[in-house]
Design a protein around this motif. Structure first.
Motif, PDB file in Angstrom:
ATOM      1  N   LEU A 189       8.420   0.526  -3.126  1.00  0.00           N
ATOM      2  CA  LEU A 189       7.578   1.551  -3.745  1.00  0.00           C
ATOM      3  C   LEU A 189       8.488   2.913  -3.511  1.00  0.00           C
ATOM      4  N   ASN A 190       8.638   3.644  -4.538  1.00  0.00           N
ATOM      5  CA  ASN A 190       8.911   5.015  -4.492  1.00  0.00           C
ATOM      6  C   ASN A 190       7.976   5.960  -4.979  1.00  0.00           C
ATOM      7  N   LYS A 191       7.286   6.552  -3.909  1.00  0.00           N
ATOM      8  CA  LYS A 191       6.053   7.386  -4.256  1.00  0.00           C
ATOM      9  C   LYS A 191       6.574   8.436  -5.148  1.00  0.00           C
ATOM     10  N   SER A 192       7.457   9.224  -4.614  1.00  0.00           N
ATOM     11  CA  SER A 192       8.026  10.465  -5.364  1.00  0.00           C
ATOM     12  C   SER A 192       8.497  10.293  -6.679  1.00  0.00           C
ATOM     13  N   ALA A 193       8.914   9.171  -7.121  1.00  0.00           N
ATOM     14  CA  ALA A 193       9.380   8.805  -8.543  1.00  0.00           C
ATOM     15  C   ALA A 193       8.171   8.084  -9.169  1.00  0.00           C
ATOM     16  N   LYS A 194       7.227   7.724  -8.418  1.00  0.00           N
ATOM     17  CA  LYS A 194       6.217   6.885  -8.888  1.00  0.00           C
ATOM     18  C   LYS A 194       6.651   5.711  -9.676  1.00  0.00           C
ATOM     19  N   HIS A 195       7.412   4.927  -8.898  1.00  0.00           N
ATOM     20  CA  HIS A 195       7.897   3.593  -9.390  1.00  0.00           C
ATOM     21  C   HIS A 195       8.033   2.635  -8.335  1.00  0.00           C
ATOM     22  N   LEU A 196       7.751   1.635  -9.050  1.00  0.00           N
ATOM     23  CA  LEU A 196       7.635   0.260  -8.186  1.00  0.00           C
ATOM     24  C   LEU A 196       8.419  -0.777  -8.693  1.00  0.00           C
ATOM     25  N   SER A 197       9.049  -1.634  -7.832  1.00  0.00           N
ATOM     26  CA  SER A 197      10.003  -2.621  -8.304  1.00  0.00           C
ATOM     27  C   SER A 197       9.979  -3.863  -7.456  1.00  0.00           C
ATOM     28  N   LEU A 198       9.835  -5.079  -8.221  1.00  0.00           N
ATOM     29  CA  LEU A 198       9.910  -6.297  -7.553  1.00  0.00           C
ATOM     30  C   LEU A 198      11.403  -7.044  -7.693  1.00  0.00           C
ATOM     31  N   HIS A 199      11.946  -7.467  -6.516  1.00  0.00           N
ATOM     32  CA  HIS A 199      13.053  -8.318  -6.332  1.00  0.00           C
ATOM     33  C   HIS A 199      12.837  -9.454  -6.087  1.00  0.00           C
ATOM     34  N   ILE A 200      13.565 -10.428  -6.773  1.00  0.00           N
ATOM     35  CA  ILE A 200      13.470 -11.875  -6.627  1.00  0.00           C
ATOM     36  C   ILE A 200      14.836 -12.285  -6.085  1.00  0.00           C
ATOM     37  N   VAL A 201      14.884 -12.744  -4.831  1.00  0.00           N
ATOM     38  CA  VAL A 201      16.189 -13.209  -4.713  1.00  0.00           C
ATOM     39  C   VAL A 201      16.003 -14.676  -3.653  1.00  0.00           C
ATOM     40  N   PRO A 202      16.859 -15.605  -4.020  1.00  0.00           N
ATOM     41  CA  PRO A 202      17.583 -15.774  -5.378  1.00  0.00           C
ATOM     42  C   PRO A 202      16.659 -16.411  -6.294  1.00  0.00           C
ATOM     43  N   SER A 203      16.906 -16.011  -7.523  1.00  0.00           N
ATOM     44  CA  SER A 203      16.116 -16.336  -8.624  1.00  0.00           C
ATOM     45  C   SER A 203      16.115 -17.880  -9.061  1.00  0.00           C
ATOM     46  N   GLN A 204      15.015 -18.542  -9.268  1.00  0.00           N
ATOM     47  CA  GLN A 204      14.933 -20.010  -9.672  1.00  0.00           C
ATOM     48  C   GLN A 204      14.403 -20.273 -10.959  1.00  0.00           C
ATOM     49  N   PRO A 205      14.538 -21.083 -11.631  1.00  0.00           N
ATOM     50  CA  PRO A 205      14.097 -21.539 -13.053  1.00  0.00           C
ATOM     51  C   PRO A 205      12.530 -21.595 -12.778  1.00  0.00           C
ATOM     52  N   SER A 226       0.866  -1.282  -0.064  1.00  0.00           N
ATOM     53  CA  SER A 226      -0.001  -0.016  -0.086  1.00  0.00           C
ATOM     54  C   SER A 226       0.758   1.200  -0.074  1.00  0.00           C
ATOM     55  N   SER A 227       0.427   2.321  -0.121  1.00  0.00           N
ATOM     56  CA  SER A 227       1.168   3.580  -0.478  1.00  0.00           C
ATOM     57  C   SER A 227       1.585   4.164   0.795  1.00  0.00           C
ATOM     58  N   ILE A 228       0.960   3.517   1.951  1.00  0.00           N
ATOM     59  CA  ILE A 228       1.830   4.064   3.208  1.00  0.00           C
ATOM     60  C   ILE A 228       3.316   3.165   3.478  1.00  0.00           C
ATOM     61  N   LYS A 229       3.376   2.459   2.602  1.00  0.00           N
ATOM     62  CA  LYS A 229       4.783   1.713   3.026  1.00  0.00           C
ATOM     63  C   LYS A 229       5.761   1.956   1.997  1.00  0.00           C
ATOM     64  N   ASP A 230       7.047   1.688   1.971  1.00  0.00           N
ATOM     65  CA  ASP A 230       8.029   1.592   0.863  1.00  0.00           C
ATOM     66  C   ASP A 230       8.478   0.319   0.672  1.00  0.00           C
ATOM     67  N   LYS A 231       8.160  -0.864   1.498  1.00  0.00           N
ATOM     68  CA  LYS A 231       8.718  -1.973   1.094  1.00  0.00           C
ATOM     69  C   LYS A 231       7.935  -2.952   1.808  1.00  0.00           C
ATOM     70  N   ASN A 232       7.786  -4.173   0.949  1.00  0.00           N
ATOM     71  CA  ASN A 232       7.036  -5.212   1.682  1.00  0.00           C
ATOM     72  C   ASN A 232       7.716  -6.472   1.242  1.00  0.00           C
ATOM     73  N   GLU A 233       7.991  -7.506   2.081  1.00  0.00           N
ATOM     74  CA  GLU A 233       8.802  -8.472   1.903  1.00  0.00           C
ATOM     75  C   GLU A 233       7.882  -9.641   2.124  1.00  0.00           C
ATOM     76  N   ASP A 234       7.857 -10.933   1.108  1.00  0.00           N
ATOM     77  CA  ASP A 234       7.408 -12.306   1.420  1.00  0.00           C
ATOM     78  C   ASP A 234       8.368 -13.120   0.861  1.00  0.00           C
ATOM     79  N   GLY A 235       9.203 -13.790   1.621  1.00  0.00           N
ATOM     80  CA  GLY A 235      10.145 -14.818   1.362  1.00  0.00           C
ATOM     81  C   GLY A 235      11.139 -14.129   0.391  1.00  0.00           C
ATOM     82  N   ARG A 236      11.302 -14.833  -0.787  1.00  0.00           N
ATOM     83  CA  ARG A 236      12.209 -14.505  -1.713  1.00  0.00           C
ATOM     84  C   ARG A 236      11.697 -13.161  -2.556  1.00  0.00           C
TER      85      ARG A 236
END
Lengths: 113, 111
Positions: free
Chosen positions: B66-82, B51-61
């Motif tokens: 969320l960077n609201k000022s930049a209107k940018h969202l990213s998803l990080h997957i670590v470690p990546s699996q096939p 949600s917009s009140i947070k800047d990070k949410n983590e669930d396992g990998r």
């Protein structure tokens, strides 16, 4: 145990025909949706519907109409099919209509010849 | 007039490395953001949200930033699996409106 199911999976038909795609959800959700995934792969909302309100995306031609016989079903009827209607159509449902996670069906690939 | 953009149509990553998928949106009124994952011949499945009140949410990998000022969202997957190889859709929501999806990024995780 499929949560959201759609039939048929593939639909090939001639221009000008009328066709329907069925959607059923067994999740007990209140709100159902139809999306169209266009040629550029965008998933665009067509309708959202619960037992109180139908919200129509204004860009959807009136040849498209949702029909809900009960809370678990939202079928999509398309009249006078056109070539541009060829796409993958996804049904989805959510518990309510706000930020609840939407659960998608497997999609129906419609090809209009 | 795309409200949600995923400028990388595809991304290839080596197994075990980090996958970073990006999403940009235009409307600062959007207040809820999600990532969906889609395998071929299946419908999208929900992955993670923020949600917009947070800047990070983590669930396992999976971590969504969320960077609201930049209107940018990213998803990080670590470690990546096939098994992470799929199309990832970013979706945004404004209260009272419907979800708006981006065009998706196809992730290929190479063994």
């Amino acid at each position: 145990d499929t949560a959201v199911s759609q039939t048929p999976k593939y639909l090939v038909t001639q221009m000008g025909n009328d066709k329907s795609i069925k959607c059923e959800q067994n999740l007990g959700h209140d709100t159902m949706y139809w999306y169209k995934q266009d040629s550029k792969k965008f998933l665009k909302i067509m309708f959202s519907y619960n037992n109180k309100e139908l919200i129509i995306n204004e860009t959807v031609p009136n040849r498209f109409s949702p029909k809900s016989p009960d809370k678990a079903h939202l079928n999509l009827h398309i009249n006078s099919l056109e070539l541009g209607d060829s796409a993958v159509y996804f049904c989805a449902s959510s518990l309510t209509g706000s930020t609840d996670t939407q659960y998608f069906g497997p999609g129906t690939r419609l090809t209009v010849l | 007039d795309q409200q949600v953009k995923q400028n990388s149509p595809s991304l290839s990553v080596q197994e075990g490395r980090i996958s970073i998928l990006n999403c940009d949106y235009t409307n600062s009124m959007f207040d809820y953001f999600l990532w969906y994952k889609k395998y071929p011949a299946e419908g999208p499945t929900f992955l993670i949200s923020i949600s917009s009140i947070k800047d990070k949410n983590e669930d396992g990998r999976f971590t969504v930033f969320l960077n609201k000022s930049a209107k940018h969202l990213s998803l990080h997957i670590v470690p990546s699996q096939p098994g992470d190889s799929a199309v990832y859709f970013c979706a945004v929501y404004n209260y009272g409106q419907n979800f708006v999806f981006g065009p998706g990024t196809r992730l290929s995780v190479l063994p």
